[in-house]
Design a protein around this motif. Sequence first.
Motif, short mmCIF file in Angstrom:
data_model
loop_
_atom_site.label_atom_id
_atom_site.label_comp_id
_atom_site.label_asym_id
_atom_site.label_seq_id
_atom_site.Cartn_x
_atom_site.Cartn_y
_atom_site.Cartn_z
N GLY A 91 -1.52 2.06 13.39
CA GLY A 91 -1.73 0.67 12.97
C GLY A 91 -1.90 0.55 11.47
N PHE A 92 -2.75 1.39 10.93
CA PHE A 92 -3.05 1.35 9.50
C PHE A 92 -1.79 1.64 8.68
CE2 PHE A 92 -4.69 3.64 5.68
CZ PHE A 92 -5.32 2.56 5.09
N GLN A 93 -1.04 2.68 9.05
CA GLN A 93 0.17 3.02 8.29
C GLN A 93 1.27 1.99 8.50
OE1 GLN A 93 0.29 4.96 5.89
NE2 GLN A 93 -1.55 6.18 6.22
N SER A 94 1.24 1.25 9.62
CA SER A 94 2.19 0.15 9.78
C SER A 94 1.95 -0.91 8.71
CB SER A 94 2.06 -0.49 11.17
OG SER A 94 2.46 0.42 12.15
N ALA A 95 0.67 -1.17 8.46
CA ALA A 95 0.35 -2.12 7.39
C ALA A 95 0.85 -1.59 6.06
CB ALA A 95 -1.16 -2.35 7.34
N ASN A 96 0.64 -0.30 5.84
CA ASN A 96 1.13 0.32 4.61
C ASN A 96 2.65 0.19 4.50
OD1 ASN A 96 1.36 1.84 2.32
ND2 ASN A 96 0.90 3.81 3.30
N ALA A 97 3.33 0.45 5.62
CA ALA A 97 4.80 0.36 5.63
C ALA A 97 5.25 -1.06 5.31
CB ALA A 97 5.35 0.79 6.99
N PHE A 98 4.51 -2.03 5.82
CA PHE A 98 4.92 -3.40 5.57
C PHE A 98 4.77 -3.77 4.09
CE2 PHE A 98 4.96 -7.99 5.90
CZ PHE A 98 6.09 -8.14 6.68
N ILE A 99 3.67 -3.30 3.49
CA ILE A 99 3.49 -3.55 2.05
C ILE A 99 4.60 -2.85 1.26
CG2 ILE A 99 1.95 -3.11 0.08
CD1 ILE A 99 0.82 -5.24 1.80
N PHE A 100 4.92 -1.63 1.68
CA PHE A 100 6.00 -0.87 1.03
C PHE A 100 7.32 -1.65 1.11
CE2 PHE A 100 8.96 3.00 1.41
CZ PHE A 100 9.06 3.14 0.04
N PHE A 101 7.59 -2.21 2.28
CA PHE A 101 8.79 -3.03 2.48
C PHE A 101 8.79 -4.20 1.49
CE2 PHE A 101 10.27 -6.84 4.96
CZ PHE A 101 11.62 -6.63 4.77
N LEU A 102 7.65 -4.90 1.37
CA LEU A 102 7.57 -6.02 0.43
C LEU A 102 7.84 -5.56 -0.99
CD1 LEU A 102 4.56 -8.19 1.66
CD2 LEU A 102 7.01 -8.59 1.91
N VAL A 103 7.29 -4.40 -1.34
CA VAL A 103 7.50 -3.87 -2.70
C VAL A 103 9.00 -3.68 -2.95
CG1 VAL A 103 7.17 -1.83 -4.16
CG2 VAL A 103 5.24 -2.78 -2.90
N ILE A 104 9.68 -3.08 -1.95
CA ILE A 104 11.13 -2.82 -2.08
C ILE A 104 11.88 -4.15 -2.23
CG2 ILE A 104 13.18 -1.92 -0.91
CD1 ILE A 104 11.68 0.45 -1.32
N VAL A 105 11.52 -5.14 -1.41
CA VAL A 105 12.22 -6.43 -1.45
C VAL A 105 12.02 -7.10 -2.81
CG1 VAL A 105 12.26 -8.77 -0.51
CG2 VAL A 105 12.18 -6.82 1.03
N ILE A 106 10.77 -7.17 -3.25
CA ILE A 106 10.48 -7.82 -4.53
C ILE A 106 11.23 -7.11 -5.65
CG2 ILE A 106 8.67 -8.24 -6.26
CD1 ILE A 106 6.76 -8.62 -3.81
N PHE A 107 11.15 -5.79 -5.61
CA PHE A 107 11.83 -5.00 -6.62
C PHE A 107 13.34 -5.28 -6.61
CE2 PHE A 107 14.51 -1.27 -6.66
CZ PHE A 107 14.47 -0.96 -8.00
N SER A 108 13.95 -5.33 -5.41
CA SER A 108 15.39 -5.57 -5.33
C SER A 108 15.76 -6.94 -5.87
CB SER A 108 15.88 -5.47 -3.89
OG SER A 108 15.49 -4.25 -3.33
N ILE A 109 14.92 -7.95 -5.54
CA ILE A 109 15.22 -9.30 -6.01
C ILE A 109 15.15 -9.36 -7.53
CG2 ILE A 109 14.38 -11.68 -6.05
CD1 ILE A 109 13.50 -11.22 -3.12
N VAL A 110 14.11 -8.76 -8.09
CA VAL A 110 13.97 -8.75 -9.55
C VAL A 110 15.18 -8.06 -10.19
CG1 VAL A 110 12.62 -7.80 -11.46
CG2 VAL A 110 11.46 -8.85 -9.52
N GLN A 111 15.54 -6.88 -9.64
CA GLN A 111 16.68 -6.14 -10.19
C GLN A 111 17.95 -6.97 -10.12
OE1 GLN A 111 17.37 -2.99 -11.31
NE2 GLN A 111 15.74 -1.62 -10.68
N GLN A 112 18.16 -7.62 -8.94
CA GLN A 112 19.38 -8.40 -8.76
C GLN A 112 19.46 -9.55 -9.76
OE1 GLN A 112 19.79 -7.85 -4.75
NE2 GLN A 112 21.69 -6.94 -5.40
N ASN A 113 18.30 -10.19 -10.01
CA ASN A 113 18.27 -11.29 -10.97
C ASN A 113 18.64 -10.81 -12.36
OD1 ASN A 113 17.73 -13.47 -9.43
ND2 ASN A 113 15.50 -13.28 -9.58
N ILE A 114 18.05 -9.69 -12.76
CA ILE A 114 18.36 -9.15 -14.08
C ILE A 114 19.84 -8.82 -14.16
CG2 ILE A 114 17.92 -7.24 -15.67
CD1 ILE A 114 15.08 -7.12 -14.46
N THR A 115 20.34 -8.18 -13.10
CA THR A 115 21.76 -7.80 -13.07
C THR A 115 22.66 -9.01 -13.24
OG1 THR A 115 21.13 -6.14 -11.47
CG2 THR A 115 23.47 -6.52 -11.78
N SER A 116 22.43 -10.06 -12.45
CA SER A 116 23.36 -11.18 -12.48
C SER A 116 23.30 -11.88 -13.84
CB SER A 116 23.06 -12.17 -11.35
OG SER A 116 21.74 -12.61 -11.44
#
Lengths: 293, 288
Positions: free
Chosen positions: A262-287
């Motif tokens: 359960g605890f690491q699922s929460a960790n995984a979800f935060i990790f997922f959010l980090v990846i998504v936010i990071f990808s969006i930021v990168q994509q914006n800079i790229t475009s």
Amino acid sequence: MKKKRKMSKKQKTYLFIIIPVVLLFFMFNTWPMLNGFFYSFTNYKGYGSYEMVGFQNYIDLFSDTRVLKSYLFTFKYAICGTILVNVLSLLMALALNAKIRCKSALRGIYFVPNILGGLIIGYIFSYIFTYIIPAIGQTWNIEWLQNSILSSPAYAWIGVLIVGVWQAVAMTTIIYISGLQTVPGDVYEASRIDGSSKWTEFWKITFPLIIPFVSINLVLTTKNFMMVFDQILSLTGGGPAQSTDSISYLIYNNGLDGGQFGFQSANAFIFFLVIVIFSIVQQNITSKKEEQL
Amino acid sequence: MEKAIRKSVKKPKEKTNWVLTIILILGTFTVFFPLYMAINIAFKQPSEMTNSIEGALGLPSSINFSNFAEAMRVTDFWHSLGNSLFITLATIALALVVYSLAGYVLGRTIAKHKGFKWVYLYLISGMFVPFAILMMPLVKETAMLHLGNQFGVILLYLVFYMPMNVMLYAGYMKNIPTVIEEASEVDGASTWTTFWRVIFPMMKPMHATVAVLTALGTWNDVMTPLVIMSGTGINTLPIAQLNFQTQFGTNYNLAFASYIMSLIPILLFYIICQKQIISGVANGAVKG
């Protein structure tokens, strides 16, 4: 009218193809993700019964030193890795794209690290770090080489970084080479007539023209380095003293074997959010960068 | 000095950069050294291993393959190789069929139909999902569905690589004019036959890219088989190495023989299809 019926028949075929694909994707991607999200609100151990605990796991995450350390390590590793890999690869690509002999053989050789699996490469380097480099240190009396870098809590991450960079440079270089090949030769001729130096030629002409490739590479390398797993498994197992615990490795280790599902699922979800936010930021800079061209 | 070289060579547009060539040739040391060392140790006997540099790097006293034979036996090499080959080849075959079909449909419809556009975005969004978040629930799910085996691993690969590859195929459809399909359909062929007879063969360059990306991804992957097939006794080559390491970690000669054997298949594949592999990887990254 006839045409309309034909269209709908085509549509049926399209749906017949796409529905199973979407179902498969839902079953093995979206559904487990939703499941993980659900478990992140429980105290499930991976077996036995469990209770809902609300946001407790998420609150605990921010005070769990092991989790915080793993984020620190992963970010440090990803940032240093991305910078090193991209600088080295760009240099390599410029060299491999220059007027040299044995060009294709050299390109072929430098690509080899990319096709070898991270696990086995990790084992081979683990031996180099543990036995060969200390042996060199002893022979030539170089003190700081005499102990394995992998057993030092302060520097083990550099050992992991060296292996990660060794493998990643191959792929990134190939992408930079294909970027350099899109730059037409006559652009250079013009600048050579103007008498500009190689250095200004690179920054004023080559670099702006390959910016799309720079951003592709930045996105790819950062993502790959953030998800580092194989090298940790084979080089350090997260140690010494948890100094090389990557996020993926921690989720695997404690979530599946450590009774923290359960605890690491929460960790995984935060990790997922980090990846998504990071990808969006990168994509914006790229475009934005691409618009400038 | 540069001028002297330029003068001595008569006509080529640009002089060969010998300094760079030599630096690059010396640099291949960084690639060859770990491999040389691994091969070297794989041929040695434990008694030849000393803690000095010569012990680690000197050539073995004799060439014999006993370490390889022993490693094969201990890691059950042929079974692991068979599993790895089966998983990789089956994934590639399914990948080409499923992704090209989905890419075809989406490539033809996203511009016109909102529904398909959403499907496309939905599939593509999978690119942001790290395996770490799916890992634990997937272990439960595959166990429940009795897919904690090679077939489960193949299905999972098919799903993981879907976002990237469907995007590649859908993008490639722009290169195939709709006129070609329409011509075939006027002749009375169904959409289905048109796809297999006309479109699928025309996607050949993309097939090569997708096959290469899938092959490298699945062959070297550790995480998926590790979590999905753990405890079943079914090994892929990397998993066999991992088990070997935990059981016989101190016998480096055996270990390296085993590593070398598991590197040979992919190295052979690379030597044979080097051009396709390099261009496939570059294509995938640039277009994806």
